[in-house]
Design a protein around this motif. Structure first.
Motif, PDB file in Angstrom:
ATOM      1  N   LYS A  53      40.934  56.390  45.409  1.00 54.94           N
ATOM      2  CA  LYS A  53      40.557  56.333  46.821  1.00 54.94           C
ATOM      3  C   LYS A  53      39.085  55.984  46.990  1.00 54.94           C
ATOM      4  O   LYS A  53      38.717  55.178  47.834  1.00 54.94           O
ATOM      5  N   ARG A  54      38.238  56.625  46.198  1.00 56.98           N
ATOM      6  CA  ARG A  54      36.797  56.477  46.357  1.00 56.98           C
ATOM      7  C   ARG A  54      36.277  55.121  45.894  1.00 56.98           C
ATOM      8  O   ARG A  54      35.419  54.516  46.528  1.00 56.98           O
ATOM      9  N   TYR A  55      36.808  54.639  44.769  1.00 57.15           N
ATOM     10  CA  TYR A  55      36.243  53.427  44.158  1.00 57.15           C
ATOM     11  C   TYR A  55      37.199  52.243  44.109  1.00 57.15           C
ATOM     12  O   TYR A  55      36.844  51.184  43.609  1.00 57.15           O
ATOM     13  N   GLY A  56      38.423  52.413  44.597  1.00 55.06           N
ATOM     14  CA  GLY A  56      39.382  51.317  44.595  1.00 55.06           C
ATOM     15  C   GLY A  56      39.848  50.938  43.198  1.00 55.06           C
ATOM     16  O   GLY A  56      40.179  49.792  42.930  1.00 55.06           O
ATOM     17  N   LEU A  57      39.887  51.922  42.305  1.00 57.00           N
ATOM     18  CA  LEU A  57      40.288  51.666  40.927  1.00 57.00           C
ATOM     19  C   LEU A  57      41.806  51.622  40.792  1.00 57.00           C
ATOM     20  O   LEU A  57      42.516  52.200  41.592  1.00 57.00           O
ATOM     21  N   THR A  58      42.270  50.963  39.755  1.00 60.40           N
ATOM     22  CA  THR A  58      43.677  51.001  39.391  1.00 60.40           C
ATOM     23  C   THR A  58      43.786  51.714  38.065  1.00 60.40           C
ATOM     24  O   THR A  58      43.141  51.325  37.089  1.00 60.40           O
ATOM     25  N   LEU A  59      44.552  52.795  38.034  1.00 63.96           N
ATOM     26  CA  LEU A  59      44.712  53.590  36.819  1.00 63.96           C
ATOM     27  C   LEU A  59      46.181  53.680  36.445  1.00 63.96           C
ATOM     28  O   LEU A  59      47.035  53.766  37.315  1.00 63.96           O
ATOM     29  N   SER A  60      46.459  53.688  35.164  1.00 64.03           N
ATOM     30  CA  SER A  60      47.818  53.885  34.679  1.00 64.03           C
ATOM     31  C   SER A  60      47.876  55.217  33.945  1.00 64.03           C
ATOM     32  O   SER A  60      47.174  55.418  32.959  1.00 64.03           O
ATOM     33  N   HIS A  69      39.037  56.838  29.222  1.00 62.26           N
ATOM     34  CA  HIS A  69      38.116  56.826  30.366  1.00 62.26           C
ATOM     35  C   HIS A  69      37.877  58.220  30.915  1.00 62.26           C
ATOM     36  O   HIS A  69      36.820  58.499  31.471  1.00 62.26           O
ATOM     37  N   PHE A  70      38.841  59.109  30.744  1.00 59.44           N
ATOM     38  CA  PHE A  70      38.727  60.473  31.259  1.00 59.44           C
ATOM     39  C   PHE A  70      38.119  61.426  30.230  1.00 59.44           C
ATOM     40  O   PHE A  70      38.134  62.630  30.425  1.00 59.44           O
ATOM     41  N   ALA A  71      37.561  60.896  29.163  1.00 63.30           N
ATOM     42  CA  ALA A  71      37.009  61.735  28.094  1.00 63.30           C
ATOM     43  C   ALA A  71      35.814  62.560  28.567  1.00 63.30           C
ATOM     44  O   ALA A  71      35.672  63.726  28.220  1.00 63.30           O
ATOM     45  N   SER A  72      34.943  61.952  29.369  1.00 64.22           N
ATOM     46  CA  SER A  72      33.724  62.628  29.823  1.00 64.22           C
ATOM     47  C   SER A  72      33.256  61.986  31.125  1.00 64.22           C
ATOM     48  O   SER A  72      33.765  60.943  31.534  1.00 64.22           O
ATOM     49  N   VAL A  73      32.272  62.596  31.752  1.00 67.11           N
ATOM     50  CA  VAL A  73      31.692  62.022  32.967  1.00 67.11           C
ATOM     51  C   VAL A  73      31.091  60.654  32.649  1.00 67.11           C
ATOM     52  O   VAL A  73      31.257  59.694  33.406  1.00 67.11           O
ATOM     53  N   ARG A  74      30.422  60.531  31.512  1.00 68.49           N
ATOM     54  CA  ARG A  74      29.804  59.249  31.134  1.00 68.49           C
ATOM     55  C   ARG A  74      30.880  58.162  30.973  1.00 68.49           C
ATOM     56  O   ARG A  74      30.715  57.040  31.462  1.00 68.49           O
ATOM     57  N   ALA A  75      31.996  58.499  30.319  1.00 73.66           N
ATOM     58  CA  ALA A  75      33.079  57.530  30.133  1.00 73.66           C
ATOM     59  C   ALA A  75      33.672  57.119  31.484  1.00 73.66           C
ATOM     60  O   ALA A  75      33.949  55.934  31.722  1.00 73.66           O
ATOM     61  N   LEU A  76      33.848  58.081  32.376  1.00 68.67           N
ATOM     62  CA  LEU A  76      34.359  57.775  33.710  1.00 68.67           C
ATOM     63  C   LEU A  76      33.392  56.881  34.476  1.00 68.67           C
ATOM     64  O   LEU A  76      33.806  55.928  35.129  1.00 68.67           O
ATOM     65  N   ALA A  77      32.114  57.193  34.388  1.00 64.81           N
ATOM     66  CA  ALA A  77      31.099  56.394  35.086  1.00 64.81           C
ATOM     67  C   ALA A  77      31.090  54.960  34.571  1.00 64.81           C
ATOM     68  O   ALA A  77      31.001  54.012  35.362  1.00 64.81           O
ATOM     69  N   ASP A  78      31.208  54.789  33.264  1.00 65.71           N
ATOM     70  CA  ASP A  78      31.247  53.442  32.689  1.00 65.71           C
ATOM     71  C   ASP A  78      32.464  52.679  33.202  1.00 65.71           C
ATOM     72  O   ASP A  78      32.382  51.499  33.545  1.00 65.71           O
ATOM     73  N   VAL A  80      34.167  53.283  36.043  1.00 63.40           N
ATOM     74  CA  VAL A  80      33.978  53.022  37.471  1.00 63.40           C
ATOM     75  C   VAL A  80      33.039  51.832  37.662  1.00 63.40           C
ATOM     76  O   VAL A  80      33.320  50.921  38.442  1.00 63.40           O
ATOM     77  N   GLU A  81      31.939  51.836  36.942  1.00 63.95           N
ATOM     78  CA  GLU A  81      30.942  50.763  37.046  1.00 63.95           C
ATOM     79  C   GLU A  81      31.577  49.388  36.757  1.00 63.95           C
ATOM     80  O   GLU A  81      31.307  48.413  37.440  1.00 63.95           O
ATOM     81  N   ALA A  82      32.441  49.344  35.767  1.00 64.87           N
ATOM     82  CA  ALA A  82      33.045  48.083  35.348  1.00 64.87           C
ATOM     83  C   ALA A  82      34.208  47.640  36.233  1.00 64.87           C
ATOM     84  O   ALA A  82      34.513  46.451  36.299  1.00 64.87           O
ATOM     85  N   ASN A  83      34.844  48.586  36.935  1.00 64.26           N
ATOM     86  CA  ASN A  83      36.091  48.268  37.628  1.00 64.26           C
ATOM     87  C   ASN A  83      36.142  48.568  39.122  1.00 64.26           C
ATOM     88  O   ASN A  83      37.156  48.307  39.759  1.00 64.26           O
ATOM     89  N   ARG A  84      35.086  49.089  39.666  1.00 67.16           N
ATOM     90  CA  ARG A  84      35.136  49.496  41.069  1.00 67.16           C
ATOM     91  C   ARG A  84      35.290  48.293  41.995  1.00 67.16           C
ATOM     92  O   ARG A  84      34.764  47.220  41.722  1.00 67.16           O
ATOM     93  N   THR A  85      36.020  48.502  43.083  1.00 65.40           N
ATOM     94  CA  THR A  85      36.168  47.463  44.104  1.00 65.40           C
ATOM     95  C   THR A  85      35.579  47.930  45.427  1.00 65.40           C
ATOM     96  O   THR A  85      35.551  47.189  46.391  1.00 65.40           O
ATOM     97  N   LYS A  86      35.112  49.193  45.469  1.00 63.84           N
ATOM     98  CA  LYS A  86      34.500  49.746  46.687  1.00 63.84           C
ATOM     99  C   LYS A  86      33.105  50.234  46.369  1.00 63.84           C
ATOM    100  O   LYS A  86      32.846  50.706  45.287  1.00 63.84           O
TER     101      LYS A  86
END
Length: 86
Positions: A53-60, A69-78, A80-86
């Motif tokens: 909802k927040r970043y317009g990501l597509t997750l499977s 990607h869900f390993a840590s906050v840093r992994a999630l941020a990376d 989001v940075e690479a895939n965000r659409t919002k």
């Protein structure tokens, strides 16, 4: 400090109703599941929806890649940075 890291920490706290935790309590590199923050699979689903909802990501949910990607906050941020659409 990375503003996106703080934003994701806030999102984790808000979407999972972690009332007793401040963003500063969450280690950017600590595991989100298991011995780290202690999240479980239900938390992962709720957090995934919040990220979509927040970043317009597509997750499977079944993807091994998504688990990384869900390993840590840093992994999630990376991610989001690479895939965000919002």
């Amino acid at each position: 400090m990375n503003p996106l890291h703080d934003e994701i920490k806030q999102l984790i706290i808000q979407s999972l109703n972690l009332e007793d935790i401040a963003p500063s309590d969450i280690d950017t590199d600590a595991a989100l599941f298991g011995d780290g923050l202690g999240l479980d699979s239900i938390d992962a689903l709720e957090l995934g929806v919040a990220l979509q909802k927040r970043y317009g990501l597509t997750l499977s949910a079944e993807s091994e890649e998504t688990r990384k990607h869900f390993a840590s906050v840093r992994a999630l941020a990376d991610f989001v940075e690479a895939n965000r659409t919002k």
